[in-house]
Design a protein around this motif. Sequence first.
Motif, mmCIF file in Angstrom:
data_model
loop_
_atom_site.group_PDB
_atom_site.id
_atom_site.type_symbol
_atom_site.label_atom_id
_atom_site.label_comp_id
_atom_site.label_asym_id
_atom_site.label_seq_id
_atom_site.Cartn_x
_atom_site.Cartn_y
_atom_site.Cartn_z
ATOM 1 N N ASP A 5 -16.434 5.741 -4.485
ATOM 2 C CA ASP A 5 -15.369 4.792 -4.826
ATOM 3 C C ASP A 5 -14.931 4.978 -6.278
ATOM 4 O OD1 ASP A 5 -15.366 3.625 -2.360
ATOM 5 O OD2 ASP A 5 -16.777 2.045 -2.904
ATOM 6 N N CYS A 58 -9.989 2.985 -4.620
ATOM 7 C CA CYS A 58 -9.592 4.260 -4.038
ATOM 8 C C CYS A 58 -10.819 5.159 -3.927
ATOM 9 C CB CYS A 58 -8.538 4.929 -4.916
ATOM 10 S SG CYS A 58 -7.864 6.460 -4.237
ATOM 11 N N LYS A 59 -10.959 5.845 -2.812
ATOM 12 C CA LYS A 59 -12.048 6.799 -2.634
ATOM 13 C C LYS A 59 -11.737 8.098 -3.383
ATOM 14 C CE LYS A 59 -14.599 4.643 0.606
ATOM 15 N NZ LYS A 59 -16.041 4.342 0.470
ATOM 16 N N SER A 98 -12.296 12.210 -3.542
ATOM 17 C CA SER A 98 -12.378 13.221 -2.487
ATOM 18 C C SER A 98 -13.825 13.525 -2.129
ATOM 19 C CB SER A 98 -11.676 14.509 -2.930
ATOM 20 O OG SER A 98 -12.221 14.971 -4.158
ATOM 21 N N LYS A 113 0.814 -1.221 0.000
ATOM 22 C CA LYS A 113 0.000 0.000 0.000
ATOM 23 C C LYS A 113 0.844 1.266 0.000
ATOM 24 C CE LYS A 113 -3.661 2.440 2.492
ATOM 25 N NZ LYS A 113 -4.705 2.373 3.520
ATOM 26 N N GLU A 130 -4.778 8.354 0.260
ATOM 27 C CA GLU A 130 -4.465 7.559 1.454
ATOM 28 C C GLU A 130 -5.428 6.397 1.639
ATOM 29 O OE1 GLU A 130 -1.890 7.810 3.303
ATOM 30 O OE2 GLU A 130 -1.058 9.677 2.496
ATOM 31 N N THR A 131 -6.565 6.420 0.923
ATOM 32 C CA THR A 131 -7.554 5.343 1.067
ATOM 33 C C THR A 131 -7.316 4.204 0.087
ATOM 34 O OG1 THR A 131 -9.141 6.261 -0.544
ATOM 35 C CG2 THR A 131 -9.275 7.060 1.746
ATOM 36 N N THR A 137 -6.413 0.913 -1.776
ATOM 37 C CA THR A 137 -6.305 -0.465 -1.302
ATOM 38 C C THR A 137 -6.018 -1.387 -2.479
ATOM 39 O OG1 THR A 137 -7.950 -0.017 0.419
ATOM 40 C CG2 THR A 137 -7.446 -2.323 -0.053
ATOM 41 N N SER A 172 -8.672 10.575 -2.922
ATOM 42 C CA SER A 172 -8.222 10.491 -1.524
ATOM 43 C C SER A 172 -7.179 9.383 -1.485
ATOM 44 C CB SER A 172 -9.408 10.172 -0.610
ATOM 45 O OG SER A 172 -8.989 10.099 0.728
#
Length: 322
Positions: free
Chosen positions: A70, A63-64, A66, A16, A38-39, A41, A36
């Motif tokens: 999703d 990934c999300k 902002s 990650k 940092e989200t 995966t 975002s």
Amino acid sequence: MNNLHDKFVKDRLQNKQNAIDFLRLALPQDILNILSIETITPTQSSFIVDEMKELFADIIYNCKLSTGRDAYCSILIEHKSYKDPFIGFQINGYLAAAYSQQIKNKEPFKVILPLVFYHHKGVWHYRPITSYFEDIPQELLRFIPRFDIIPFDVNRQSDETLMSIRNVAISTMILTQKHHRNPYELIEKMEKIYESLQTQEERNSFNSNFVYIMLLSKKEDNIIEIFQNNSEKPINQVFMTLYEEITLQNKMEGEQIGIQKGKIEGKIEGKIEGKIEGKIEGKIEVVLSLNDDHISVEQIAKYTRLSTDEVESILKENNREK
């Protein structure tokens, strides 16, 4: 995957933090602004269909955005040994397969970001599909697929930028791919990174890149000789230690394989020995005995001097599996 580069890159980017640091380098700022990051995966998913496996190796991330929604961030690792002028058509097929997979899985649609990781010799320029249709009426252009890609060309990355990446796994990976054809320059870059390492985790990551360098190296590169001739440098001592460990491990594995092979051949020869090779009855017994030991039809034919058809006929007549 059959390609060494692909395997190494994919292994690194399944982590990650490595993925986050790489995407911060590779994605344009306007895309980073709406993700975002940092989200992110990594997933075990793949959108590669069988007929495309020789073209791509993909790494899929959830990934999300902002906004909280999703998205998929899909990395395509381009692994050709030449500048493929038709990659746009291949990516079009990939995207179609990816969205079809979402339909099949009854998932909400998520946008695919095709990022092409290019690491071969020479600068690569992407050609969109529309550029192949010349001198056609403007009215027809709307029927041609149009999409953007995110190109990441290691040859366009400055050494200064790569050296400044704090993530050793990413900096060494990209620098190695950029300079692996010039071992002297590559070693110089690796030496500077090595001198800056502070933690054991960083050293472990750096060492795994050495294995990659060794696997990439060809005999004409003389990279082992370069390290040996400069053994007083700490980085070269580390490399040679790893090289000797790998060489010893391969030797031991090879000896073990040789021992097992010798046992099998000795067992086969022992079963044949004492049989009357001129008599088919004796050969039938040998064939059935070897089949009990799960020896292949080809090997049985070799040792009994029968044809594969004859061996298969004997097995069939005696209700044995081939």
